[in-house]
Design an enzyme around this catalytic site. Structure first.
Site, PDB file in Angstrom:
ATOM      1  NE  ARG B 181      -2.730  -2.754   0.538  1.00  0.00           N
ATOM      2  CZ  ARG B 181      -3.599  -3.440  -0.106  1.00  0.00           C
ATOM      3  NH1 ARG B 181      -3.848  -3.493  -2.154  1.00  0.00           N
ATOM      4  NH2 ARG B 181      -4.600  -4.478  -0.544  1.00  0.00           N
ATOM      5  CD  GLU B 304      -6.524  -8.578   5.647  1.00  0.00           C
ATOM      6  OE1 GLU B 304      -6.814  -8.159   4.640  1.00  0.00           O
ATOM      7  OE2 GLU B 304      -5.014  -8.239   6.355  1.00  0.00           O
ATOM      8  CG  ASP B 398      -8.983  -2.025   5.404  1.00  0.00           C
ATOM      9  OD1 ASP B 398      -8.038  -2.002   5.675  1.00  0.00           O
ATOM     10  OD2 ASP B 398      -8.300  -2.748   4.927  1.00  0.00           O
ATOM     11  CD  GLU B 420      -3.539  -0.174  11.946  1.00  0.00           C
ATOM     12  OE1 GLU B 420      -2.765  -1.263  12.900  1.00  0.00           O
ATOM     13  OE2 GLU B 420      -4.071  -0.391  11.130  1.00  0.00           O
ATOM     14  CD  GLU B 426      -5.213  -0.669   1.617  1.00  0.00           C
ATOM     15  OE1 GLU B 426      -4.906  -0.440   3.017  1.00  0.00           O
ATOM     16  OE2 GLU B 426      -5.710  -1.460   1.364  1.00  0.00           O
TER      17      GLU B 426
END
Lengths: 737, 737
Positions: B181, B304, B398, B420, B426
């Site tokens: 990213r 993931e 996200d 975060e 992205e």
């Protein structure tokens, strides 16, 4: 005046800030020599350039930018031709220039220029004259070089034109912006933001190339990607071509032989198939509709996994001529690479590409790789179309620190051969070693092929004079990336520069080119130049000595080619293994290429064979290239081969230590940022030279069973340690940066 | 004076040359306002800083460099405290500072500082005082900011200290120098040349971070590589830690949960296994022996495809506490990421990483991904060690252009939660869109969780004040690469800057931060600032409108997340598909997360649920996040939902066109290189905004069956065309740069 001093100081501080290497050899900082500064300032008061073309506009802008930076003069335009003016142009752009060329009956030629001091009565002027616009730009850069290198500009008479027609950079850049064998960051081509975003770098790249006469660029990797030829990418290529055009730089692409199948929807890529021929014709029409001056294709076929004509039972000539016929109507050329070897292996992972060796189990015995390019292409001499050049690497193997010239240079009189040098230091310490390559280039260009008797130097093959070829070319595999200073190692810039200068005129000496570059890139200080030039001129022999002395070759780390690995014997092909090349055993070391061995020597003219075919008279630089020599063999120095090997490896390390000492004395002459950068890199180079020496001597010692003479520094680590080193993310291969 | 003008001119030309963005907001160019310039020059004649530590040395160097650049004053050191002097230090370094702090009974704290104008008799001085050396450095940068932004420096009294303890950049950088990213070139970490080569960039990176108070950096990707923890790489990490230390920046690493198996030779990585515990203890001892102030680990586990404790039948708490116990003796922390979802799929290719969706055939039905982090971690509240922070993305999905705050912020009182944010864009136009993210950050930080009734803003959860947590942190996923200007898009620098400034003090407004950044990065010209600030403040709502208005989310292109692809329905998991998130059908569009749907709303406090659980009263910004709404639904504007969607998508495009017009008027105030760069990028942004609008409206129209009102620009291409677009080499994913 106080505020004035503030400006002076501020200027200085900004100068330092700016010294990150981005500006290469085009810094145009104030001339330090006060006498010359006065001379330049008084001689350069006016200019006259009719900007009747984009090329003349950039020529004018460069001239003004350069003069302003170097002298502080903001010079005024003059329609007439005042005293102390500089007049540049072509017969088409300037009546003055027309008269000037006619009067002198000068014919600078397609890309040439004349720089001349011209006095009429009380008027003194400097004339930059050319037949074509691009010649004016080259003349402007040549003139600025005079100022940057602090030359007297009284009574100038310079006439210059290039010896070789196509002077081209080959970028091994992938569409994902990784660069195969690149050690300076990512590709400068940002395919994602093209065509709409034009990075300032593209413009400065064009300026840098034009400043040394490079007039072509192959944008993409020889391990090619068919997508490059699809409509969206051709739009991106067009955007770059538009940026480069005013600078006289043509764009070329690599073409993947299987493209008609991969993106054309055809069932074959057979070069004799009518549909395939038509597909390439249409593709060329599509390209030239976007880029009328598109240069043509560079093609790697039937080599290291790249598809090619042999996959369809055809010859390299059939393949090359397919593209030649499609390009001919548009004036394009094909550069067909001679770097091919044994096509029985087709399963190479193209990601690992050029010169790659990878452990894939059972090796396939291959013919001496040295011989394969010759064996493939010699029989095809005369079978290529007129617009095909065969691009041959300087040596028979693969860009080693020292190779004999490729036998092909003396073997294909009916085919124009193009030189392929490598600027990126794949086998020369990669991004961290200072190795000035001009001596390597010159060694090859000056070598005599004896193809037409004595005086048949490789250079005369390349420039077409030996066999009267009208189309000529020379290529350098670029060492450029998106690092701020372009080449990673600041001295990598010198190899880019030297390639361009020697492509224009291979008669220039390595020392001349080094001095030019140092003066423009760092300083005109005599103490600095003398010392830095010595470092540069010593650096190539140093790397030969600490990596592969006496004719050793291709004993680098597997795949990534980083560091020594003479012990590797498990690569996928016999000729991917270092052991294949050094053949060390209890009896001795070296590759017997005489009649008693692979007989590769037979590919050279008899006079050349004579130089090398007797191990007692063979130039020791090439000894192990051609002979398997006993460890106890008595060398010219009187030492045994083993002792000589120990001596050479240690001499290489000593040279690097000397280079470090020399450089560390120069801090007064170089800005802190570049001085420190080079100082740290020389530290790495010394460490790695010691690594090379120790690993190689310890390994070869397992065969020679002889001691490293006690007078030399003894290895501080074991062979087991050196063998244990792994470099999973070594740059320049498989997507690593 | 003539020569003086030459210097002025030359300086100017060098200034322009230097404006390539490398210097970020630390350009230190000459103050333009003549009155303030005089004020600064007369007030700053002497300095007194005892450089008793590396931090105080860099503070002194930065102060002198800044003052020299901004005022032209080369100021002199004074042992005493002359009139017009600047005095900086701590009680330990300076008796004067000790007296000063004692007299005022000041306690700046661990990282805080005081900047004060101090007059005794005829003497006027500026004092920068702190309890610790790092506070002095922060104070110096704060003082230079005053000069760079042309503030009056008479009668200063500034006291400042950070609200949050750990202010950290997360680099998603891989060992091969690709950046997941990342849209600004390659990783700035050159692992190959470390530890011996220290790039000037490493130093300037540290300066930039310290200038905005960032005090930590995670060097490696959350999709982790065990090799990072091997001896050779730890040596490289140590070299960086040594560079960063004087700037108050601690180094952190990502730890791969399976490292004990991959590089430790153990048969398991079970967090309760004694050997595993011991292995991590030893590994931490090894790291701290090299880097005594090592910060700790950031860990992505069971997400993931990353391994984690659940693979061994353990909980996230078991996993986090394993590392916490190994780090505790050394004072290190664990940042455990809450970005986890359905672990039934473990076969994701880590190369495709964070937020990835890839077509891999049969989709696995998953629970509403919105709910999963909460469901995983809420039950673990109170089960983590004291040195564990749970790092939670600002929204439940996200990094979308707009998300409601993550329900976890209101749900885990016993666990310190770390924010975060993502600086790299992205889902916000990646490298080519101008999107100023401060309003996004503030929207989340200001949101009220109602965890302890009204006034329980997310910011108070993060800064520890709501639940009395002594350890606090905030992270920003870096947008930094090796492009010359660091962030690719020149305005990307503003997001790096804003993150640091808001991490230090989230009370700053987006407008304040934008103005600060513009003044330092471009110009103090009022016309320029007013216009450019408007562009920045409008940019975030613009991207929401042209990508995902009214609460649409995650309808970006598959895998690379570049461009619109709301039609994708074949990804490997149900919740990797855009169709999963918008749920468009004949009846309407949007994700019903009320009790009638997935009931994700139940994860919020009742007061928050009230805001959003009724589609008629729900803030329309979040409407489609929580409700499936009929196409004909009447919006506040009186328009139908469909018409409102058309309005919003067009409003987004119009905003970008307005941004372009505004910027194009500013060429007089910005150097040519950066002006042109931004101009070209805004051209791409407009093109892509139109692409987003057309592709999304054409696709959603296949469900709404309603016309795009004729007053709006009609799509010029078909849905088939937009669906046909492929981007094999989109940057930031799978080794593409």
């Amino acid at each position: 005046m106080k505020s004035c001093f503030l400006y002076i100081f501020l200027m200085a501080s900004l100068c330092l800030k700016a010294e990150n290497g981005y500006e290469l050899w085009m810094r145009y900082v104030r001339v330090q020599n006060p006498v010359l500064l006065k001379q330049y300032q008084s001689a350069l008061k006016y200019y006259a350039i009719q900007t009747t073309s984009a090329t003349l506009s950039v020529a004018k802008n460069e001239l003004l930018k350069g003069i302003e930076g170097l002298t502080g003069n903001r010079i005024n335009e003059t329609q007439g031709t005042e005293n102390n003016s500089i007049i540049a142009g072509t017969p088409a752009s300037s009546a003055f220039i027309k008269r000037f060329l006619d009067a002198g009956n000068y014919h600078p030629g397609k890309e040439g220029y004349i720089i001349q001091s011209e006095k009429t009565g009380s008027k003194s002027r400097i004339v930059i004259a050319a037949d074509n616009d691009i010649g004016v730009l080259y003349g402007v850069f040549a003139f600025l070089r005079l100022l940057q290198t602090e030359q007297n500009i009284h009574d100038l008479f310079i006439e210059s034109s290039p010896k070789i027609q196509y002077r081209i950079l080959n970028h091994w850049d992938n569409l994902n912006r990784t660069v195969e064998r690149g050690y300076a960051g990512a590709s400068i081509w940002n395919w994602h933001t093209l065509p709409d975003y034009i990075d300032q770098r593209y413009i400065d790249y064009a300026r840098a190339n034009a400043s040394v006469g490079i007039n072509g660029t192959v944008l993409t990797n020889v391990n090619a990607n068919s997508l490059t030829l699809t409509a969206p990418y051709l739009q991106k290529v067009k955007a770059l071509a538009d940026v480069f055009r005013p600078y006289g730089i043509k764009v070329f692409l690599t073409a993947k032989f299987s493209a008609p199948e991969e993106i054309g929807g055809l069932k074959t890529a057979d070069p004799l198939n009518a549909e395939v021929k038509n597909w390439w014709r249409q593709k060329c029409n599509e390209i030239y509709a976007l880029i009328p001056d598109f240069g043509g294709f560079l093609i790697k076929a039937n080599s290291e996994g790249q598809p090619g004509p042999q996959g369809y039972g055809r010859t390299h000539a059939d393949g090359a001529n397919l593209f030649a016929d499609a390009l001919a109507p548009h004036g394009g050329i094909v550069m067909w690479r001679a770097f091919v070897y044994d096509v029985r292996v087709q399963n190479t992972n193209e990601h690992f590409g050029e010169g790659h060796q990878e452990a894939t189990g059972n090796a396939i015995a291959a013919e001496d790789r040295f011989k394969q390019a010759y064996d493939e292409f010699k029989p095809l001499d005369g079978k290529f179309r007129k617009n095909v050049l065969l691009q041959v690497k300087n040596g028979p193997i693969d860009f080693q620190p020292r190779e004999p010239f490729s036998p092909l240079f003396g073997a294909m009189p009916q085919t124009p051969l193009m030189m392929e040098f490598q600027l990126t230091q794949e086998y020369l310490g990669q991004g961290t070693h200072l190795v000035y390559e001009a001596p390597l280039f010159k060694e090859c260009l000056d070598a005599d092929t004896y193809a037409k008797g004595s005086g048949s130097a490789v250079a005369r093959v390349i420039d077409g004079s030996l066999n009267d070829h009208p189309v000529t070319g020379i290529a350098g595999v670029a060492n450029i990336g998106n690092d701020i200073n372009w080449t990673g190692h600041p001295f990598g810039q010198a190899n880019w520069y030297a390639f361009g200068r020697l492509a224009w005129d291979y008669h220039l000496s390595s020392a001349q080119v080094a001095e030019e570059w140092l003066r423009q890139t760092f300083s005109n200080n005599k103490i600095f130049i003398a010392a830095a030039q010595k470092i540069m001129l010593a650096s190539r022999e140093a790397v030969v000595n600490y990596m592969t002395p006496l004719g050793l070759h291709h004993i680098m780390g597997t795949g990534h080619h980083y560091g020594p690995a003479p012990w590797v014997d498990n690569a996928g092909r016999a000729d991917w293994n270092p052991v294949y090349y050094h053949k060390a055993d209890a009896a001795g070391i070296g590759f017997d290429r005489t009649a008693a061995g692979s007989n590769a020597l037979a590919q050279y003219q008899p006079e050349v064979q004579k130089q090398w075919n007797n191990r007692s008279t063979c130039d020791e630089k090439y000894l192990l290239w051609f002979h398997h020599v006993p460890w106890s063999f008595k060398m010219n120095t009187g030492r045994s081969l083993w002792d000589e090997l120990c001596y050479k490896y240690n001499a290489g390390v000593d040279s690097v230590r000397w280079m470090r000492e020399q450089w560390n004395r120069l801090n007064a002459y170089v800005d802190a940022e570049r001085f420190t950068s080079i100082k740290l890199l020389l530290g790495i180079q010394e460490k790695e030279a010691v690594w090379w020496r120790n690993a190689c001597l310890l390994y070869f010692q397992t065969f020679s069973k002889m001691a490293i003479p006690s007078k030399y520094e003894q290895p501080d680590k074991t062979l087991t340690y050196y063998k244990s080193l792994k470099f999973l993310y070594a740059p320049g291969i498989g997507g690593n940066l």
